[in-house]
Scaffold this motif. Structure first.
Motif, short mmCIF file in Angstrom:
data_model
loop_
_atom_site.label_atom_id
_atom_site.label_comp_id
_atom_site.label_asym_id
_atom_site.label_seq_id
_atom_site.Cartn_x
_atom_site.Cartn_y
_atom_site.Cartn_z
N UNK A 114 0.60 -1.33 -0.09
CA UNK A 114 0.02 0.02 0.10
C UNK A 114 0.84 1.28 -0.07
N UNK A 115 1.97 1.36 0.78
CA UNK A 115 2.61 2.56 0.79
C UNK A 115 3.34 2.94 -0.65
N UNK A 116 3.68 1.72 -1.38
CA UNK A 116 4.56 2.03 -2.64
C UNK A 116 3.37 2.00 -3.55
N UNK A 145 -9.22 -1.58 -1.44
CA UNK A 145 -9.00 -0.08 -1.34
C UNK A 145 -8.38 0.49 -2.40
N UNK A 146 -8.07 -0.25 -3.51
CA UNK A 146 -7.29 0.41 -4.60
C UNK A 146 -7.96 0.20 -6.09
N UNK A 162 10.22 -0.46 -8.26
CA UNK A 162 10.89 1.07 -8.27
C UNK A 162 10.41 2.00 -9.31
N UNK A 163 9.97 3.50 -9.23
CA UNK A 163 9.64 4.40 -9.97
C UNK A 163 10.82 4.94 -10.44
N UNK A 175 -0.74 0.57 -8.78
CA UNK A 175 -2.26 0.90 -7.98
C UNK A 175 -2.58 2.47 -7.82
N UNK A 176 -3.91 2.93 -7.83
CA UNK A 176 -4.31 4.21 -7.72
C UNK A 176 -5.43 4.14 -6.52
#
Length: 498
Positions: free
Chosen positions: A103-105, A127-128, A184-185, A214-215
């Motif tokens: 979730x954090x990433x 929730x995504x 990794x972004x 995810x959004x």
């Protein structure tokens, strides 16, 4: 290693129950549109990445070609075996795990055989939003989506599958495992290998897992349906939608009057607003992260401005989720209605949005002049410049004979126009074997040489889905397979709705 020895070895790797050689194998050997039937040496169904690697190593040792396959929902005959009976179909549908939510990433890591709709629903429960959405989402798989760089109805906001992927796990053509799932972004350490495999249609290696973006779930999603007097007006409306909705614009689909008329004709129970009175209609989607009231206010302001500008003549905004689904169902029913109408010629093309009105006007006129009476089933993803520019046989003619005698000439005319407008002959369906020769005619020689160089470097024995996308047979300088690409069995033409 003989074929019998290879099969025995594969049974020890994945289990005898998952090496299929007898019975009805049409689910793996028959392409989605029922155009082509191949014959496999075996259908092999591994359950893990390590099993995939062992299968690939064994096939390489035996010089047996491999056809990676997900849900077998492709449109361009890219994931079925040829007719030689010598190729192994590597079905990844047992690899269905969602390995990790982060979730954090804002990422999820999932195996290649997971069905797209299953992933969508799991993300929503967590929730995504995973925004990839397309007609075959109930049966297509994530590996297939990545292998073809699938598009769909929300590309205007989120991009194709390529833009949704942060990392891959791949079994190479040598049977080695590359794990690049960190998510990794930013990773500026040389060539971005994932981009080689995304869209390669299984010709460079086997995608076994992916880390995907995810959004946050939108607070509300609203749908509007608008009548527009022309394609120029639809493009003008798109510009206004970007200006009013910004990133909230998540869908923008255009539908021609004849296409909607087929829905009315073949699905009489469906109510299709404005079909009789408007040359084109548009479905728009606004995903709002503030409130439903905020989103509705934005939509109403957009439509008011569009009516004042003259690019919308009438419109409705769905008052409920059920109404929104009904409006989207109209768009989704066009390909089904077209199949009911009879055989047709499909084009999955992309043109710069600004050029689409001129392209359609010129190409429609050229087709009518060359093939009097043809009917244009024109619809698609105007928001990202992707049209399903389909040609229906003239009324009261034998459609099968028309296709057999005119399909090549119609394709040549349409693709020449696509070239003239610097477009692409395949926007989201891929190349497979169906469009391979057309790719050779419409891609630059420099690009083709670069593609062949990549193929030869990563798959020197030409064993990964040979005969698809790019020709690297012995005639063009690479090592031949044991049985180099016998022609698949072409069946009597059965159209498919998509």
């Amino acid at each position: 290693m003989t074929a019998a020895q290879l099969l025995d070895h594969l049974r020890t790797v994945v289990g005898a129950a998952h090496v299929l050689t007898e019975g009805d194998l049409s689910a793996w050997e028959l392409d989605w549109r029922k155009r082509v039937r191949g014959r496999a040496l075996a259908v092999v169904r591994p359950a893990s990445t390590e099993q995939v690697a062992q299968v690939v190593r064994a096939c390489v040792a035996a010089r047996v070609a491999i056809v990676p396959q997900g849900g077998n929902t492709g449109m361009v005959v890219g994931s079925t075996p040829d007719a030689s009976g010598t190729q192994v179909v590597l079905s990844l549908t047992r690899m269905q795990q969602i390995r990790k939510f982060d979730p954090a990433n804002l990422t999820v890591t999932v195996e290649a055989g997971c069905v797209l709709q299953t992933l969508q629903e799991a993300c929503e429960q967590a929730g995504f939003l995973f925004p990839l959405s397309l007609a075959a989402e109930g049966s297509c798989t994530i590996g297939g989506n990545l292998g073809t760089n699938a598009g769909g109805t929300q590309v205007v906001r989120y991009g194709n599958t390529r833009e949704l992927c942060l990392g891959l796990e791949v079994v190479t053509a040598q049977g080695e495992i590359w794990s690049g799932l960190a998510g990794l972004r930013k990773d500026n350490t040389g060539y971005d290998l994932r981009h080689l495999f995304i869209g390669s249609e299984g010709t460079l290696g086997v995608i076994t897992a992916a880390t995907l973006k995810l959004y946050p779930l939108p607070v509300s999603t609203l749908t509007a349906y608008a009548a527009v007097p022309s394609l120029e007006a639809a493009v003008q409306l798109l510009g206004l939608a970007h200006a009013h909705l910004h990133a909230g614009l998540t869908g923008f689909e255009v539908m021609g009057q004849f296409a909607l008329g087929l829905v009315v004709k073949h699905f009489a129970h469906m109510r299709v607003p404005f079909q009789a009175s408007s040359p084109y209609c548009v479905v728009l989607e606004n995903s709002d992260h503030h409130s439903e009231a905020h989103g509705r206010t934005q939509f109403e302001a957009l439509l008011e401005a569009a009516m004042e500008a003259g690019c919308v003549s009438d419109a409705v905004v769905a008052e409920s989720t059920a109404q929104a689904r009904q409006l989207w169902h109209i768009r989704e029913s066009i390909p089904l209605a077209q199949a009911q109408e009879g055989l047709n010629i499909k084009h999955d093309i992309s043109i710069a949005v600004s050029h689409i009105p001129a392209f359609v006007a010129e190409t429609d006129a050229a087709l009518q002049q060359a093939f009097p009476g043809v009917r244009m089933v024109n619809y698609g993803h105007l928001g990202d410049g992707n049209l399903h520019y389909n040609v229906q046989a003239p009324a009261n003619t034998d459609a099968e004979v028309f296709l057999q005698t005119q399909e090549d000439a119609i394709n040549a005319l349409v693709y020449a126009q696509v070239d003239r407008y610097d477009g692409s002959i395949s926007a989201e369906h891929g190349i497979g074997s169906l469009k391979r020769e057309k790719l050779l005619a419409h891609k630059s020689p420099v690009a083709l040489d670069l593609m062949r160089s990549i193929k030869r470097a990563l798959d020197p024995h030409n064993l990964m889905n040979p005969g698809r996308v790019i020709d690297c047979s012995s005639a063009s300088g690479s090592a031949p397979t044991t049985h180099p690409n016998p022609t698949t069995q072409v069946l009597p033409h059965h159209d498919h709705p998509y």
